[in-house]
Design an enzyme around this catalytic site. Sequence first.
Site, PDB file in Angstrom:
ATOM      1  N   ASP A  12       4.961  -6.610   3.942  1.00 12.96           N
ATOM      2  CA  ASP A  12       3.788  -5.733   3.852  1.00 12.96           C
ATOM      3  C   ASP A  12       3.109  -5.647   5.210  1.00 12.96           C
ATOM      4  OD1 ASP A  12       2.005  -4.058   2.598  1.00 12.96           O
ATOM      5  OD2 ASP A  12       0.835  -5.661   1.668  1.00 12.96           O
ATOM      6  N   TRP A  17      -0.142  -2.364  10.837  1.00 13.48           N
ATOM      7  CA  TRP A  17       0.366  -2.784  12.148  1.00 13.48           C
ATOM      8  C   TRP A  17       0.403  -1.566  13.093  1.00 13.48           C
ATOM      9  CZ3 TRP A  17       4.575  -1.312  15.089  1.00 13.48           C
ATOM     10  CH2 TRP A  17       4.942  -2.154  16.141  1.00 13.48           C
ATOM     11  N   ARG A  25       2.074   5.691  10.846  1.00  9.52           N
ATOM     12  CA  ARG A  25       2.578   4.681   9.899  1.00  9.52           C
ATOM     13  C   ARG A  25       4.095   4.558   9.969  1.00  9.52           C
ATOM     14  NH1 ARG A  25      -0.480   2.800   5.801  1.00  9.52           N
ATOM     15  NH2 ARG A  25       1.325   2.587   4.449  1.00  9.52           N
ATOM     16  N   HIS A  29       7.039   1.490   9.946  1.00 12.43           N
ATOM     17  CA  HIS A  29       8.189   1.320   9.042  1.00 12.43           C
ATOM     18  C   HIS A  29       9.487   1.145   9.836  1.00 12.43           C
ATOM     19  CE1 HIS A  29       5.670   1.903   5.659  1.00 12.43           C
ATOM     20  NE2 HIS A  29       5.472   3.193   5.821  1.00 12.43           N
ATOM     21  N   TRP A  61       6.200   5.656  -4.947  1.00 17.73           N
ATOM     22  CA  TRP A  61       6.358   7.121  -5.036  1.00 17.73           C
ATOM     23  C   TRP A  61       5.013   7.826  -4.995  1.00 17.73           C
ATOM     24  CZ3 TRP A  61      11.166   8.667  -4.322  1.00 17.73           C
ATOM     25  CH2 TRP A  61      12.225   7.871  -4.748  1.00 17.73           C
ATOM     26  N   LEU A 123      25.329 -15.061   3.928  1.00 15.39           N
ATOM     27  CA  LEU A 123      24.033 -14.806   3.285  1.00 15.39           C
ATOM     28  C   LEU A 123      24.146 -13.777   2.158  1.00 15.39           C
ATOM     29  CD1 LEU A 123      20.854 -15.259   3.546  1.00 15.39           C
ATOM     30  CD2 LEU A 123      20.862 -13.115   4.842  1.00 15.39           C
ATOM     31  N   ARG A 187      -1.097 -10.782  -3.779  1.00 19.84           N
ATOM     32  CA  ARG A 187      -0.707 -10.335  -5.133  1.00 19.84           C
ATOM     33  C   ARG A 187       0.791 -10.093  -5.142  1.00 19.84           C
ATOM     34  NH1 ARG A 187      -4.127  -6.231  -3.190  1.00 19.84           N
ATOM     35  NH2 ARG A 187      -2.927  -4.611  -2.148  1.00 19.84           N
ATOM     36  N   SER A 189       2.322  -7.388  -6.732  1.00 27.73           N
ATOM     37  CA  SER A 189       2.691  -5.965  -6.696  1.00 27.73           C
ATOM     38  C   SER A 189       3.988  -5.662  -7.455  1.00 27.73           C
ATOM     39  CB  SER A 189       2.796  -5.463  -5.249  1.00 27.73           C
ATOM     40  OG  SER A 189       1.569  -5.616  -4.577  1.00 27.73           O
TER      41      SER A 189
END
Length: 249
Positions: A12, A17, A25, A29, A61, A123, A187, A189
């Site tokens: 998050d 940031w 934004r 991402h 969404w 992994l 939280r 979410s």
Amino acid sequence: MDVPRHVAIILDGNGRWAKSRRMPRNYGHVRGAANVETICRAADDMGIQYLTVYLFSTENWRRNPEEVTSLMKLFHSYTRTCIRQARENNMRCRVIGDPTALDAQLQASLRELVESSKNNTGLNFQLALNYGSRDEIVRAVRRTAQAYRDGSIHSLDEITEESFSAMLDTADIPDPDLLIRTAGEQRLSNYLLWQLAYAELYFTDVPWPDFSKKDLEKAVEVYQQRTRRFGGLNAGEEDSPQEARLHKG
Ligand code: IPE
Ligand code: IPE
Ligand code: MG
């Protein structure tokens, strides 16, 4: 205490940031996606066997359509990169969530990612895409009801915690031992509500694009200092609920 076998992350803070740098934004991402790669390598180096990251929720969404569109494009290019990384780093990738709402091209790339990495032994990396825990549970209930109707479940007594877990998107994946959420919110979410029943929770203010291997090591150190308890027993005194299930089955 050992390193956690399974770490789940709510990544998050990409938007905040970017905003703090006066950038769009989407730039957050892009940097966030690049950081997923870094943290996969770090987790593997540290001996973590399973890593599950929350990339897009069923609630996401509702964001502005332009952001959703650019995220979907980013997931597509990220998936292409991930196919190569999985090959180079021997990672086995799986997708959790409902892929049917994603565009056809992205779905095809995700299938290629899962298929091409299924025999890798390094992994175990789970991408939660269009994932929502409530949605996952409802889909598992539907599968269970269908199995009862088909006759592959004969009696209601056959529906158990184990059989139900096997209907979830995370079938065959052990429950997370440690949940990390970046960027300050505390939280869940709608993330892995069933699977996190006994996980240790760790929250940090560091936003995801800045979350480094050092931050992951710190989270693991805090985890190692905690005494894990399962229904009154300290870890090690007795199997964890999941271990007990695995050993029983
Ligand atoms: C997490 O960053 C990435 C996704 C949910 C896709 P956010 O986009 O939630 O960033 P903030 O929380 O708004 O800063
Ligand atoms: C949770 O982050 C979902 C993902 C990380 C993909 P959000 O930023 O969407 O969660 P809320 O809206 O703050 O709860
Ligand atoms: Mg957020």
